[in-house]
Design an enzyme around this catalytic site. Structure first.
Site, PDB file in Angstrom:
ATOM      1  N   TYR A 165       0.845  -1.189   0.000  1.00 46.89           N
ATOM      2  CA  TYR A 165       0.000   0.000   0.000  1.00 46.89           C
ATOM      3  C   TYR A 165       0.883   1.243   0.000  1.00 46.89           C
ATOM      4  O   TYR A 165       1.878   1.319   0.715  1.00 46.89           O
ATOM      5  CB  TYR A 165      -0.896   0.027   1.233  1.00 46.89           C
ATOM      6  CG  TYR A 165      -1.959  -1.068   1.247  1.00 46.89           C
ATOM      7  CD1 TYR A 165      -2.240  -1.813   0.100  1.00 46.89           C
ATOM      8  CD2 TYR A 165      -2.680  -1.344   2.392  1.00 46.89           C
ATOM      9  CE1 TYR A 165      -3.202  -2.797   0.102  1.00 46.89           C
ATOM     10  CE2 TYR A 165      -3.658  -2.333   2.408  1.00 46.89           C
ATOM     11  CZ  TYR A 165      -3.902  -3.064   1.262  1.00 46.89           C
ATOM     12  OH  TYR A 165      -4.862  -4.033   1.274  1.00 46.89           O
ATOM     13  N   GLU A 182     -21.108   2.971  19.773  1.00 47.73           N
ATOM     14  CA  GLU A 182     -21.952   3.145  18.578  1.00 47.73           C
ATOM     15  C   GLU A 182     -22.410   4.587  18.371  1.00 47.73           C
ATOM     16  O   GLU A 182     -22.891   4.933  17.288  1.00 47.73           O
ATOM     17  CB  GLU A 182     -23.137   2.173  18.631  1.00 47.73           C
ATOM     18  CG  GLU A 182     -22.682   0.738  18.363  1.00 47.73           C
ATOM     19  CD  GLU A 182     -23.771  -0.289  18.628  1.00 47.73           C
ATOM     20  OE1 GLU A 182     -24.606  -0.044  19.522  1.00 47.73           O
ATOM     21  OE2 GLU A 182     -23.779  -1.330  17.944  1.00 47.73           O
TER      22      GLU A 182
END
Ligand code: NI
Length: 447
Positions: free
Chosen positions: A350, A426
């Site tokens: 990458y 969350e």
């Protein structure tokens, strides 16, 4: 994100407003549009959390994301988008055309999970198993890609509801295989993940003008986003080195060529590339050898030694230079004793994740506004991301999304990405959806 290791000082951050200022002339999101984004994100939030839990409970390894891709494609179709499936493997692309003509902005999420046995004890913890490199393994969303997918599904719903205000188009890119191969590749050079999406033309027809992406990171508190102009994540290249000598008796080394001593010199020589030959005032770099295999007895000098390692840089010029110098160093040191060294970069690694400076500066006020001033300056992290492949083609901004509730846990000690205990607060999902929606709207509204 691949192989994360956070710097211990990851939280020693300054507010980016100190760097970029809020008083510049760049117009952020219109207050009315921002209010509408907030209302729409709040409306979709319970379902977004539901999607995240569903995907978390059913994780799929790289290039096997069939179920996740179907969930995404069905959702985008329901929103009335043009949807293309099977892009670059299991990738899904949705195109939302605004009411007025204009630029094209892309938003990206990754969908794949990891071969890790989940130990979080969550009620929706994964019990999934699957094949990784031909072996049956436990699978877990231990890098937050379940959250990234749910965030982008929610963002798609928010922006589809605001179509009348959009000039231009938004391309929603759900890509597979950010974490790399889960099957032995037939062709090492064949692109996967982001590169496969690009090869399939995801940045063309219509041509993308800018791309945004994010990553959930437990080292930052919920509510914050962290970004920086220029390099934010390292390049990552794996390499194999074979040092060949001539096998002989350990008592008579002069009768052979010792690849063990040669390997030891090469290992130290490699470290002087970083410390003596690279301009470290420009960017840091790392060369690490993680494996040495050679010999099987104390009194036999073996024929050869095999080493494995990784190279991390924050500048693609330095990346090329490092790989070139490693080759010369290994071959020359081996040659000095009559041994031979063969260095192979194992597969295309990458590139450095580099945020376009102009784009980052333009979008900084939006991130500040949407987070209520909680957009902070990110440290460089020596993990890697294939989001870098998109940034090599179009200006892109990649940012971190804080995901630890500081009231429940110290972000500094929260289990990091790729830990079997990795979990997210969350509440971060809504911050992510608001950020992505605002970045897209704001980019399209700017001249
Ligand atoms: Ni990741």
């Amino acid at each position: 994100m691949t192989t994360t290791r956070l710097a211990p000082h990851a939280l020693a951050l300054a507010l980016s407003s100190a760097l970029f200022g809020l008083s510049n002339t760049v117009q952020a999101v219109e207050p009315a549009a921002l209010a509408e984004i907030q209302t729409r994100v709040a409306a979709v939030e319970p379902r977004m959390i539901g999607w995240r839990r569903d995907i978390h409970q059913h994780p799929e390894l790289s290039n096997q994301e069939q179920r996740t891709a179907k969930l995404v494609a069905d959702h985008l179709r329901k929103l009335g988008m043009e949807v293309t499936t099977g892009v670059g493997g299991t990738g899904v692309v949705g195109l939302l055309k605004g009411a007025k003509p204009g630029k094209i902005v892309a938003l990206r999420a990754d969908m794949d999970a990891l071969p890790i046995k989940e130990l979080t004890g969550l009620p929706f913890a994964s019990k999934a198993r699957g094949l990784n490199m031909g072996q049956e393994v436990d699978i877990m969303h231990a890098c937050g890609h379940d959250g990234h997918t749910a965030i982008l599904m929610a963002t798609a719903e928010v922006l589809a509801g605001m179509r009348e205000q959009i000039s231009g188009s938004v391309k929603f890119i759900f890509q597979p295989a950010e974490e790399g191969h889960s099957e032995v590749p037939k062709d090492e050079e064949a692109p996967i993940g982001a590169r496969a999406m690009i090869a399939a033309g995801v940045l063309e027809n219509p041509k993308v003008d800018a791309i945004f992406g994010l990553h959930l990171i437990p080292a930052f508190p919920t509510g914050t986003v962290a970004y920086r102009p220029g390099p934010i994540l390292a390049s990552g290249d794996a390499f194999a080195l074979k040092v060949s000598g001539k096998q002989t008796h350990g008592g008579f080394p002069w009768n052979g060529i010792d690849p063990i001593v040669s390997s030891a010199q090469i290992i130290l020589g490699m470290q002087t590339i970083v410390s003596r030959q690279l301009n470290l005032a420009r960017e840091p770099a790392v060369i690490s050898i993680g494996s040495i295999q050679g010999g099987n007895r104390e009194n036999i000098i073996p024929e050869s030694v095999e080493l494995l390692g990784t190279v991390r840089t924050f500048d693609d010029g330095m990346r090329d230079e490092t790989l070139k110098r490693m080759q010369v160093t290994a071959e020359s040191i081996a040659a000095a004793s009559g041994a031979r060294a063969e260095l192979k970069v194992l597969k295309p690694g990458y590139a450095t994740t580099v945020n376009d400076a102009t784009l980052t500066e333009r979008m900084a006020p939006t991130l500040q506004q949407v987070t209520g001033g909680k957009a902070i300056t990110a440290p460089k992290l020596s993990a890697s991301e294939d989001f870098s492949a998109y940034q090599q083609k179009v200006p892109g901004l990649f940012f971190f999304l804080g995901s630890t509730d500081p009231k429940r846990q110290d972000p500094k000690t929260a289990p990091p990405n790729h830990s079997p205990y990795f979990d997210i607060d969350e509440a971060a999902l809504a911050v992510g959806a608001r950020s992505m929606a605002a970045l897209a709207l704001d980019f399209l509204a700017q001249p």
